[in-house]
Design a protein around this motif. Sequence first.
Motif, short mmCIF file in Angstrom:
data_model
loop_
_atom_site.label_atom_id
_atom_site.label_comp_id
_atom_site.label_asym_id
_atom_site.label_seq_id
_atom_site.Cartn_x
_atom_site.Cartn_y
_atom_site.Cartn_z
N LEU A 139 61.86 18.07 56.64
CA LEU A 139 61.14 19.26 56.20
C LEU A 139 61.68 19.75 54.85
CD1 LEU A 139 59.17 21.61 56.58
CD2 LEU A 139 60.93 22.77 57.96
N TRP A 186 57.01 31.53 56.57
CA TRP A 186 58.31 31.06 56.17
C TRP A 186 59.33 32.18 56.05
CZ3 TRP A 186 59.82 25.94 54.76
CH2 TRP A 186 58.81 24.98 54.95
N THR A 224 59.70 20.05 51.33
CA THR A 224 59.64 21.36 50.69
C THR A 224 60.12 21.29 49.25
OG1 THR A 224 60.00 22.49 52.81
CG2 THR A 224 60.46 23.74 50.81
N THR A 239 65.18 27.94 58.10
CA THR A 239 65.06 27.56 56.69
C THR A 239 65.74 28.61 55.83
OG1 THR A 239 63.06 28.76 56.01
CG2 THR A 239 62.75 26.77 57.34
N GLU A 296 48.29 22.46 51.68
CA GLU A 296 48.46 22.90 50.29
C GLU A 296 47.14 22.86 49.53
OE1 GLU A 296 51.23 24.22 48.77
OE2 GLU A 296 51.84 24.27 50.87
N LEU A 341 53.57 26.42 50.00
CA LEU A 341 53.95 26.32 51.42
C LEU A 341 52.97 27.07 52.33
CD1 LEU A 341 57.87 26.62 51.33
CD2 LEU A 341 56.41 24.58 51.21
N TYR A 397 67.86 21.09 53.06
CA TYR A 397 67.18 20.22 52.11
C TYR A 397 67.48 18.75 52.34
CZ TYR A 397 65.40 24.20 49.56
OH TYR A 397 64.72 25.34 49.22
N PRO A 444 56.43 26.01 58.94
CA PRO A 444 57.65 25.21 58.80
C PRO A 444 57.88 24.30 60.00
CG PRO A 444 58.21 27.47 59.37
CD PRO A 444 56.73 27.45 59.14
N LEU A 457 57.90 21.97 45.84
CA LEU A 457 58.27 23.05 44.92
C LEU A 457 58.61 22.51 43.54
CD1 LEU A 457 58.61 26.00 44.52
CD2 LEU A 457 60.86 25.91 45.62
N PHE A 503 51.10 18.79 55.66
CA PHE A 503 51.49 19.59 54.51
C PHE A 503 50.52 19.43 53.35
CE2 PHE A 503 55.61 21.88 54.10
CZ PHE A 503 55.86 22.00 55.45
#
Length: 251
Positions: free
Chosen positions: A16, A138, A20, A144, A193, A175, A12, A179, A24, A189
């Motif tokens: 990436l 994913w 992410t 990840t 989405e 997601l 995190y 990735p 989220l 991204f």
Amino acid sequence: MAIDARDAAGFYATPLGRLTAALLRRKLVELWPRMAGLSVLGIGHTGPFLHVWREEARCIAVSPAYMGTAPWPAGQPGLSCLTEAEELPFPDLSFDRIILIHGLEQAEHARRTLREAWRVLKDDGRLIVVTPNRRGLWAYAESTPFGHGQPYSEGQLTRLLSGLFFQVEARATALYAPPFTSVPLLKLFGLAERCGPLLAPQFAGLAIAEASKAMHGMIPAGKRALTRRIFVNNNVLGMQAKPAKKSANMK
């Protein structure tokens, strides 16, 4: 195999991972926009997400012993503890909201983890579970945290929750982009989405379910009521409830 909490924190901290987490967090806020005065429990690796409610809610993060601990994001104070997810150190009916992120797919005993969540969740509380989608890319990306443990399809997650006396109130996905680790490709991204739910909803990277407690089917706890535990359906919980004495106070 469960990922270590510090490895999850390292993910995190990457471009990436930051993207992410931001995506989220938006999904979580859409489901729970108003949290003023509520108590929130995060099970798994939830530091990157719980802090969105720190200004208005009382947040506690529980890291399962097999994952270890990791610090909260810089500048985000929080309360966390290391414990067994199957034996949470909280009384019954303690929390208004519970989120499981990296907490179900990596659990040593997923059903026991959900039973404990049911126990400490208030009767009018809500639960959000986020898991890697079995059909998504994913679930196979070991770089990840979502590429470790047991992935679930949307149907499997719904059936698991329903079988443990949760009622699924809403479902979501997230997601749709692979990735990517290349920073230029991360620009895709947003487009993924927006288009993913229309073009290939079954291939989302994450399955998200919001659930409430299904109160039907409860039976008195009898003598064990002294511990304030609520037993729901002997067969599901794998426990045998003793009949209550006439003079006993029933919860």
